[in-house]
Design a protein around this motif. Sequence first.
Motif, PDB file in Angstrom:
ATOM      1  N   LEU A  26       0.820  -1.218   0.000  1.00 40.41           N
ATOM      2  CA  LEU A  26       0.000   0.000   0.000  1.00 40.41           C
ATOM      3  C   LEU A  26       0.857   1.273   0.000  1.00 40.41           C
ATOM      4  O   LEU A  26       0.709   2.115  -0.901  1.00 40.41           O
ATOM      5  N   ARG A 100      -9.019   3.331   4.532  1.00 37.67           N
ATOM      6  CA  ARG A 100      -8.390   4.447   5.253  1.00 37.67           C
ATOM      7  C   ARG A 100      -6.964   4.706   4.772  1.00 37.67           C
ATOM      8  O   ARG A 100      -6.461   5.801   4.832  1.00 37.67           O
ATOM      9  N   PRO A 130      -7.808   8.477  14.063  1.00 38.49           N
ATOM     10  CA  PRO A 130      -7.584   9.789  13.450  1.00 38.49           C
ATOM     11  C   PRO A 130      -6.233   9.826  12.721  1.00 38.49           C
ATOM     12  O   PRO A 130      -5.424   8.894  12.859  1.00 38.49           O
ATOM     13  N   GLU A 198       8.094  -0.921  12.198  1.00 37.82           N
ATOM     14  CA  GLU A 198       7.486  -2.069  11.518  1.00 37.82           C
ATOM     15  C   GLU A 198       8.270  -2.437  10.247  1.00 37.82           C
ATOM     16  O   GLU A 198       8.734  -1.550   9.518  1.00 37.82           O
TER      17      GLU A 198
HETATM   18  C1  EPZ Z   1      -1.248   0.459  10.284  1.00 36.88           C
HETATM   19  O1  EPZ Z   1      -2.400   1.252  10.483  1.00 36.88           O
HETATM   20  C2  EPZ Z   1      -1.719  -0.807   9.591  1.00 36.88           C
HETATM   21  N1  EPZ Z   1      -2.319  -0.463   8.303  1.00 36.88           N
HETATM   22  C3  EPZ Z   1      -2.748  -1.515  10.480  1.00 36.88           C
HETATM   23  O2  EPZ Z   1      -3.104  -2.733   9.830  1.00 36.88           O
HETATM   24  C4  EPZ Z   1      -2.092  -1.834  11.819  1.00 36.88           C
HETATM   25  O3  EPZ Z   1      -3.041  -2.430  12.677  1.00 36.88           O
HETATM   26  C5  EPZ Z   1      -1.556  -0.546  12.447  1.00 36.88           C
HETATM   27  O4  EPZ Z   1      -0.656   0.106  11.541  1.00 36.88           O
HETATM   28  C6  EPZ Z   1      -0.798  -0.811  13.744  1.00 36.88           C
HETATM   29  O5  EPZ Z   1       0.267  -1.679  13.494  1.00 36.88           O
HETATM   30  C7  EPZ Z   1      -1.497  -0.210   7.259  1.00 36.88           C
HETATM   31  O6  EPZ Z   1      -0.285  -0.239   7.376  1.00 36.88           O
HETATM   32  C8  EPZ Z   1      -2.164   0.104   5.960  1.00 36.88           C
HETATM   33  P1  EPZ Z   1      -1.213   3.594  13.450  1.00 36.88           P
HETATM   34  P2  EPZ Z   1      -2.237   2.798  10.948  1.00 36.88           P
HETATM   35  O7  EPZ Z   1      -1.190   4.947  12.865  1.00 36.88           O
HETATM   36  O8  EPZ Z   1      -0.991   3.349  10.414  1.00 36.88           O
HETATM   37  C9  EPZ Z   1      -3.503   6.165  16.719  1.00 36.88           C
HETATM   38  C10 EPZ Z   1      -4.543  -4.353   8.999  1.00 36.88           C
HETATM   39  O9  EPZ Z   1      -5.278  -5.137   9.614  1.00 36.88           O
HETATM   40  N2  EPZ Z   1      -3.247   7.315  15.827  1.00 36.88           N
HETATM   41  O10 EPZ Z   1       0.079   2.897  13.717  1.00 36.88           O
HETATM   42  O11 EPZ Z   1      -3.526   3.479  10.647  1.00 36.88           O
HETATM   43  C11 EPZ Z   1      -4.431   5.132  16.092  1.00 36.88           C
HETATM   44  O12 EPZ Z   1      -5.781   5.473  16.302  1.00 36.88           O
HETATM   45  C12 EPZ Z   1      -4.468  -2.919   9.443  1.00 36.88           C
HETATM   46  O13 EPZ Z   1      -3.807  -4.676   8.033  1.00 36.88           O
HETATM   47  C13 EPZ Z   1      -3.650   8.582  16.225  1.00 36.88           C
HETATM   48  O14 EPZ Z   1      -4.251   8.761  17.278  1.00 36.88           O
HETATM   49  O15 EPZ Z   1      -2.096   2.640  12.515  1.00 36.88           O
HETATM   50  C14 EPZ Z   1      -4.036   3.869  16.810  1.00 36.88           C
HETATM   51  O16 EPZ Z   1      -4.690   3.819  18.060  1.00 36.88           O
HETATM   52  C15 EPZ Z   1      -5.470  -2.603  10.541  1.00 36.88           C
HETATM   53  N3  EPZ Z   1      -3.393   9.646  15.402  1.00 36.88           N
HETATM   54  C16 EPZ Z   1      -2.523   4.036  17.044  1.00 36.88           C
HETATM   55  O17 EPZ Z   1      -2.274   5.443  16.923  1.00 36.88           O
HETATM   56  C17 EPZ Z   1      -2.730   9.483  14.214  1.00 36.88           C
HETATM   57  O18 EPZ Z   1      -2.493  10.503  13.518  1.00 36.88           O
HETATM   58  C18 EPZ Z   1      -1.639   3.311  16.019  1.00 36.88           C
HETATM   59  O19 EPZ Z   1      -2.128   3.622  14.752  1.00 36.88           O
HETATM   60  C19 EPZ Z   1      -2.329   8.200  13.822  1.00 36.88           C
HETATM   61  C20 EPZ Z   1      -2.586   7.126  14.639  1.00 36.88           C
END
Ligand code: EPZ
Length: 428
Positions: A26, A100, A130, A198
């Motif tokens: 992606l 998303r 978010p 990651e």
């Molecule tokens: C990535 O999502 C993955 N998706 C997710 O995989 C994965 O679960 C996640 O990382 C955690 O490892 C892709 O890579 C496309 P984060 P991402 O930003 O980047 C909060 C799957 O099943 N946050 O690391 O969206 C957020 O709400 C998917 O393949 C904020 O608050 O996850 C979460 O609680 C699901 N503000 C935490 O941080 C922000 O600006 C981690 O989210 C960004 C994130």
Amino acid sequence: MDRLAVEGGAPLFGKVRVSGAKNAALPLMAASILADGPLDLTNVPSLGDLKTMARLLTLMGGAVRASFRGDEGAGPEECLIDMRGLSVPEARHELVKTMRASALVLGPLLARHGRAVVSLPGGCAIGVRPIDMHLKALKEMGADFDISGGDIIARAPAGGLRGAAVNFPTVTVTGTENVMMAAALARGETVISNAAREPEVVDTGRALCAMGARIEGLGTGEIAVHGVPSLSGARYAVMSDRIEAGTLMAAVALAGGKVTLQGAPLASMAAVRDKFGEAGLYMSYEGDDLYLESPGGRLEAVNLVTMPHPGFPTDMQAQFMAAMCLASGVSIVTETIFENRFMHVAELRRLGADITLEGRSAVVKGVRHLSGAPLTASDLRASAGLLLAALAARGRSVVSRVYHLDRGYDRLDRKLNLLGARITREKE
Ligand code: EPZ
């Protein structure tokens, strides 16, 4: 809509090749926006989210050549993306609401074209999710944003984005990727502190370097990006999917049998290997082949806490919980990344699992057997967990709304059937 009917009780035997990683492909597809030439990605899995990303890039005016075959054919895809014809730097709601990760085009569009309109991603089943940290970091690089009608209207300064010292209060995977891609063409140096470690972030960074970017610290908590004037096209092989490999490990742990995972990214899945090993799944490795053998009897119950990499991945939590439903003893599964990633618990209970929720933890008391039942998938990894549990349940289960599964796996049901599972895909 499709559903999967499962006759439980069949152990798994044989070999299966692990597909390319969705969560590396992606950002890599989004990175094509940065290039002055075609980006040729190989080992690309054929799955829903990548077809959505291909459609998004095409709607922007890019040229994407990938067959993304349906259920016929086997083997990885090649995806050739030429974004030099980009004319509409926009990611509209009708696509973003289905995926998303469309927000990953924001950094590249700002860096390469100086403007972007991206629909503000809504929440999803597992949480609000978010992108405030993405926007704050890009703002520190000079971008400014308006929110209007649910869209982010983004603009870079006249001279382009500038390097900045960015610190993420909490680890964000796509936030790190968005900033890393934006910084690749920014003026000056960007240092990302508390960066995501990651493997998919590392894979994205490596591809950017193959395109001419200058990045140091990949895989550590501090990534330095020295902006360059332009990036070229490249040919790059997507890493294999550690979450698909982990999902197949959980399948063997639940259904029993002896399976070899070919092309498993062993170095990227130490935490998952350790946990399944602690639970009693026998593993041995030869090259990048991972041989799995279930202990025959019940697994040992082990506790789990999801963490950013190199900790145990949240994307494997539902699958591991499913395996603990039949383990001997009590397992406490704690989810620290997302606030609502226990949607699979109620459905596992329908199979006879004994799970109680206590805040961010699920207390799983292993039972002797599960019994088949109708199940409803709610999100990508929950649907995988339910499918795996159904493999081990006595009798017939039906998992509905498997479009969730098809978004993130390259025909997982077909792979499991090749190993001896009894899964039939039906129209709902
Ligand atoms: C990535 O999502 C993955 N998706 C997710 O995989 C994965 O679960 C996640 O990382 C955690 O490892 C892709 O890579 C496309 P984060 P991402 O930003 O980047 C909060 C799957 O099943 N946050 O690391 O969206 C957020 O709400 C998917 O393949 C904020 O608050 O996850 C979460 O609680 C699901 N503000 C935490 O941080 C922000 O600006 C981690 O989210 C960004 C994130």
